[in-house]
Write a protein that holds these residues in place. Structure first.
Motif, PDB file in Angstrom:
ATOM      1  N   ARG A   1     -16.312 -12.353  15.273  1.00 52.59           N
ATOM      2  CA  ARG A   1     -16.033 -11.167  16.085  1.00 52.59           C
ATOM      3  C   ARG A   1     -17.080 -10.983  17.181  1.00 52.59           C
ATOM      4  NH1 ARG A   1     -14.117  -8.899  11.029  1.00 52.59           N
ATOM      5  NH2 ARG A   1     -16.222  -8.201  10.515  1.00 52.59           N
ATOM      6  N   GLU A   2     -18.344 -11.301  16.864  1.00 54.07           N
ATOM      7  CA  GLU A   2     -19.411 -11.174  17.860  1.00 54.07           C
ATOM      8  C   GLU A   2     -19.201 -12.162  19.007  1.00 54.07           C
ATOM      9  OE1 GLU A   2     -22.449  -9.715  19.897  1.00 54.07           O
ATOM     10  OE2 GLU A   2     -21.624  -8.852  18.052  1.00 54.07           O
ATOM     11  N   ARG A   3     -18.779 -13.389  18.660  1.00 59.73           N
ATOM     12  CA  ARG A   3     -18.497 -14.370  19.716  1.00 59.73           C
ATOM     13  C   ARG A   3     -17.342 -13.904  20.597  1.00 59.73           C
ATOM     14  NH1 ARG A   3     -19.304 -17.957  15.361  1.00 59.73           N
ATOM     15  NH2 ARG A   3     -17.061 -18.206  15.078  1.00 59.73           N
ATOM     16  N   GLU A   4     -16.332 -13.324  19.959  1.00 64.61           N
ATOM     17  CA  GLU A   4     -15.192 -12.828  20.723  1.00 64.61           C
ATOM     18  C   GLU A   4     -15.603 -11.676  21.633  1.00 64.61           C
ATOM     19  OE1 GLU A   4     -12.424 -11.809  17.706  1.00 64.61           O
ATOM     20  OE2 GLU A   4     -11.737 -13.881  17.375  1.00 64.61           O
ATOM     21  N   ARG A   5     -16.466 -10.790  21.107  1.00 63.53           N
ATOM     22  CA  ARG A   5     -16.949  -9.680  21.932  1.00 63.53           C
ATOM     23  C   ARG A   5     -17.769 -10.205  23.109  1.00 63.53           C
ATOM     24  NH1 ARG A   5     -17.523  -6.929  16.784  1.00 63.53           N
ATOM     25  NH2 ARG A   5     -19.658  -7.702  16.575  1.00 63.53           N
ATOM     26  N   ALA A   6     -18.618 -11.218  22.837  1.00 61.76           N
ATOM     27  CA  ALA A   6     -19.453 -11.771  23.908  1.00 61.76           C
ATOM     28  C   ALA A   6     -18.598 -12.423  24.992  1.00 61.76           C
ATOM     29  CB  ALA A   6     -20.427 -12.798  23.317  1.00 61.76           C
ATOM     30  N   LEU A   7     -17.547 -13.153  24.579  1.00 67.26           N
ATOM     31  CA  LEU A   7     -16.658 -13.782  25.556  1.00 67.26           C
ATOM     32  C   LEU A   7     -15.923 -12.729  26.385  1.00 67.26           C
ATOM     33  CD1 LEU A   7     -15.151 -16.705  23.438  1.00 67.26           C
ATOM     34  CD2 LEU A   7     -16.670 -16.914  25.416  1.00 67.26           C
ATOM     35  N   ALA A   8     -15.472 -11.679  25.699  1.00 66.91           N
ATOM     36  CA  ALA A   8     -14.757 -10.612  26.412  1.00 66.91           C
ATOM     37  C   ALA A   8     -15.687  -9.928  27.411  1.00 66.91           C
ATOM     38  CB  ALA A   8     -14.207  -9.600  25.409  1.00 66.91           C
ATOM     39  N   ARG A   9     -16.947  -9.722  27.016  1.00 63.71           N
ATOM     40  CA  ARG A   9     -17.902  -9.088  27.928  1.00 63.71           C
ATOM     41  C   ARG A   9     -18.190  -9.985  29.132  1.00 63.71           C
ATOM     42  NH1 ARG A   9     -21.397  -5.279  28.954  1.00 63.71           N
ATOM     43  NH2 ARG A   9     -23.541  -5.699  29.616  1.00 63.71           N
TER      44      ARG A   9
ATOM     45  N   ARG B   1     -16.180 -12.144  30.482  1.00 61.50           N
ATOM     46  CA  ARG B   1     -15.028 -12.076  31.387  1.00 61.50           C
ATOM     47  C   ARG B   1     -15.039 -10.772  32.185  1.00 61.50           C
ATOM     48  NH1 ARG B   1     -12.339 -14.727  26.948  1.00 61.50           N
ATOM     49  NH2 ARG B   1     -11.729 -12.705  26.078  1.00 61.50           N
ATOM     50  N   LYS B   2     -15.432  -9.702  31.485  1.00 62.31           N
ATOM     51  CA  LYS B   2     -15.503  -8.401  32.160  1.00 62.31           C
ATOM     52  C   LYS B   2     -16.565  -8.412  33.261  1.00 62.31           C
ATOM     53  CE  LYS B   2     -16.567  -3.555  31.091  1.00 62.31           C
ATOM     54  NZ  LYS B   2     -17.002  -2.615  30.033  1.00 62.31           N
ATOM     55  N   LEU B   3     -17.727  -9.012  32.971  1.00 64.86           N
ATOM     56  CA  LEU B   3     -18.808  -9.061  33.955  1.00 64.86           C
ATOM     57  C   LEU B   3     -18.440  -9.952  35.142  1.00 64.86           C
ATOM     58  CD1 LEU B   3     -21.927  -9.253  31.612  1.00 64.86           C
ATOM     59  CD2 LEU B   3     -21.194  -7.304  32.992  1.00 64.86           C
ATOM     60  N   GLU B   4     -17.738 -11.048  34.865  1.00 62.18           N
ATOM     61  CA  GLU B   4     -17.311 -11.922  35.956  1.00 62.18           C
ATOM     62  C   GLU B   4     -16.380 -11.178  36.904  1.00 62.18           C
ATOM     63  OE1 GLU B   4     -15.542 -15.347  34.260  1.00 62.18           O
ATOM     64  OE2 GLU B   4     -17.412 -16.099  33.370  1.00 62.18           O
ATOM     65  N   LYS B   5     -15.474 -10.427  36.333  1.00 60.76           N
ATOM     66  CA  LYS B   5     -14.551  -9.647  37.163  1.00 60.76           C
ATOM     67  C   LYS B   5     -15.295  -8.582  37.955  1.00 60.76           C
ATOM     68  CE  LYS B   5     -10.296  -6.937  36.843  1.00 60.76           C
ATOM     69  NZ  LYS B   5      -9.268  -6.376  35.942  1.00 60.76           N
ATOM     70  N   LEU B   6     -16.292  -7.961  37.303  1.00 60.19           N
ATOM     71  CA  LEU B   6     -17.063  -6.905  37.958  1.00 60.19           C
ATOM     72  C   LEU B   6     -17.908  -7.479  39.101  1.00 60.19           C
ATOM     73  CD1 LEU B   6     -17.841  -3.884  37.839  1.00 60.19           C
ATOM     74  CD2 LEU B   6     -19.693  -4.521  36.278  1.00 60.19           C
ATOM     75  N   ALA B   7     -18.443  -8.688  38.902  1.00 62.83           N
ATOM     76  CA  ALA B   7     -19.303  -9.306  39.917  1.00 62.83           C
ATOM     77  C   ALA B   7     -18.557  -9.551  41.222  1.00 62.83           C
ATOM     78  CB  ALA B   7     -19.877 -10.618  39.381  1.00 62.83           C
ATOM     79  N   ALA B   8     -17.244  -9.690  41.128  1.00 66.51           N
ATOM     80  CA  ALA B   8     -16.451  -9.941  42.328  1.00 66.51           C
ATOM     81  C   ALA B   8     -16.284  -8.690  43.192  1.00 66.51           C
ATOM     82  CB  ALA B   8     -15.070 -10.485  41.919  1.00 66.51           C
ATOM     83  N   ASP B   9     -16.606  -7.519  42.643  1.00 64.80           N
ATOM     84  CA  ASP B   9     -16.423  -6.286  43.419  1.00 64.80           C
ATOM     85  C   ASP B   9     -17.436  -5.228  42.957  1.00 64.80           C
ATOM     86  OD1 ASP B   9     -15.449  -4.373  45.137  1.00 64.80           O
ATOM     87  OD2 ASP B   9     -13.738  -3.830  43.860  1.00 64.80           O
ATOM     88  N   GLU B  10     -18.730  -5.510  43.155  1.00 64.25           N
ATOM     89  CA  GLU B  10     -19.769  -4.569  42.725  1.00 64.25           C
ATOM     90  C   GLU B  10     -19.698  -3.264  43.515  1.00 64.25           C
ATOM     91  OE1 GLU B  10     -23.779  -5.740  41.800  1.00 64.25           O
ATOM     92  OE2 GLU B  10     -23.202  -7.864  41.916  1.00 64.25           O
TER      93      GLU B  10
END
Length: 319
Positions: free
Chosen positions: A226-234, A236-245
């Motif tokens: 579950r921790e690995r899944e949470r880390a992967l999800a985070r 992906r979220k950060l990558e998306k956020l980096a595109a539009d800070e």
């Protein structure tokens, strides 16, 4: 407490499974009374006791049919109390040998399982005891053999049996006849090796520890996944956020402008992500300047400022 006709359960058999005040038996007229006791040291009221007794009542017919598993379950539960109460028995009881182990302990009926639950029998102790229990024998009566056995009955016996059937004792008559034709149950287990109370309790403790270790390992593996899944999800979220800070900073202002607790919480969470991105890009100084201006702008919103302080957004990130 269970009452059975003495013709269906012999006192000598029942006594082999009696343990002090926990499991006792006595004769009353033509019947044998079994008293099975389990006490909860906490003294809490059991709201489901009545339902449990309704489920347990089926073991009476099983005992009448010669199934001794309910008696062994009761005996085992009595000594199982030792694991909850160190003063339940004198240490000399450790050397007491178990009574004959009936067949089928590994596959209890619904009534027997209800009895085990009612008497607070530890599942690990039951599993250890079942290891020495042979598989139940499925009895299929040959109608021709039954007919021959019935033909051996005298006219007097038949008349007495029919009279009892008319007097609503048909089920008891059937059990008595089957026991008579099949022979007494349990004789084939009398010669099996007996374990002591100490051996059973020690084996149950070892089984419990091993089960708990396996459960802990499974839980740790699940949590790691579950921790690995949470880390992967985070990520992906950060990558998306980096595109539009810049858009993210605008959304923070919009959330704060709503002036609702839930929006404040989402704004703080978004600011945490923006700080993480700034840290990774070695732009933490820029984040702190923008956050300081944001904080100053909304200084008169105590609920928001409290959330900022709690989140520690202007403190260094943990290593």
């Amino acid at each position: 407490m269970l009452r059975l006709p003495r013709t269906l359960l012999d006192m000598d058999v029942a006594e082999r499974y009696c343990v002090g005040d926990e499991i006792s038996a006595w004769v009353s007229g033509e019947h044998l009374i079994l008293d099975l006791t389990s006490e909860d040291e906490s003294g809490d009221w059991d709201e489901d006791a009545e339902n449990s007794l309704s489920a347990v009542v089926g073991v009476r017919a099983e005992l009448g049919a010669g199934d001794l598993r309910p008696l062994y379950i009761a005996w085992l539960s009595a000594f199982g109390r030792w694991e909850r109460d160190e003063d339940a028995f004198d240490h000399t009881a450790e050397d007491e040998l178990e009574p004959p182990v009936p067949a089928g302990l590994g596959s209890l009926s619904a009534g027997q399982q209800a009895l085990a639950d009612f008497l607070r029998l530890d599942p690990d102790l039951l599993a250890v005891a079942a290891e020495a229990s042979p598989a139940p024998v499925v009895v299929k009566d040959d109608p021709r053999r039954l007919a021959k056995e019935i033909a051996k009955l005298t006219e007097t016996e038949k008349d007495e049996l029919l009279l009892r059937v008319v007097r609503d004792q048909g089920a008891q008559v059937r059990m008595e006849l089957l026991r008579r034709f099949r022979g007494e149950p349990g004789g084939d287990t009398d010669d099996l090796p007996r374990r002591s109370v100490a051996e059973l309790l020690d084996a149950a403790a070892e089984r419990r520890q091993e089960r708990e270790r396996e459960e802990a390992a499974r839980h740790a593996a699940q949590e790691a996944r579950r921790e690995r899944e949470r880390a992967l999800a985070r990520e992906r979220k950060l990558e998306k956020l980096a595109a539009d800070e810049e858009g993210a900073w605008l959304r923070v202002n919009e959330m704060i402008g709503v002036k609702k607790a839930g929006e404040y919480d989402m704004a703080v969470e978004l600011l945490r992500d923006l700080r993480t991105l700034a840290e990774r890009a070695d732009r933490l100084g820029d984040f702190r300047r923008r956050f300081a201006l944001l904080r100053q702008e909304h200084l008169r919103k105590p609920s928001l400022i409290e959330r900022f302080d709690r989140a520690g957004l202007d403190r260094p990130l943990p290593v």
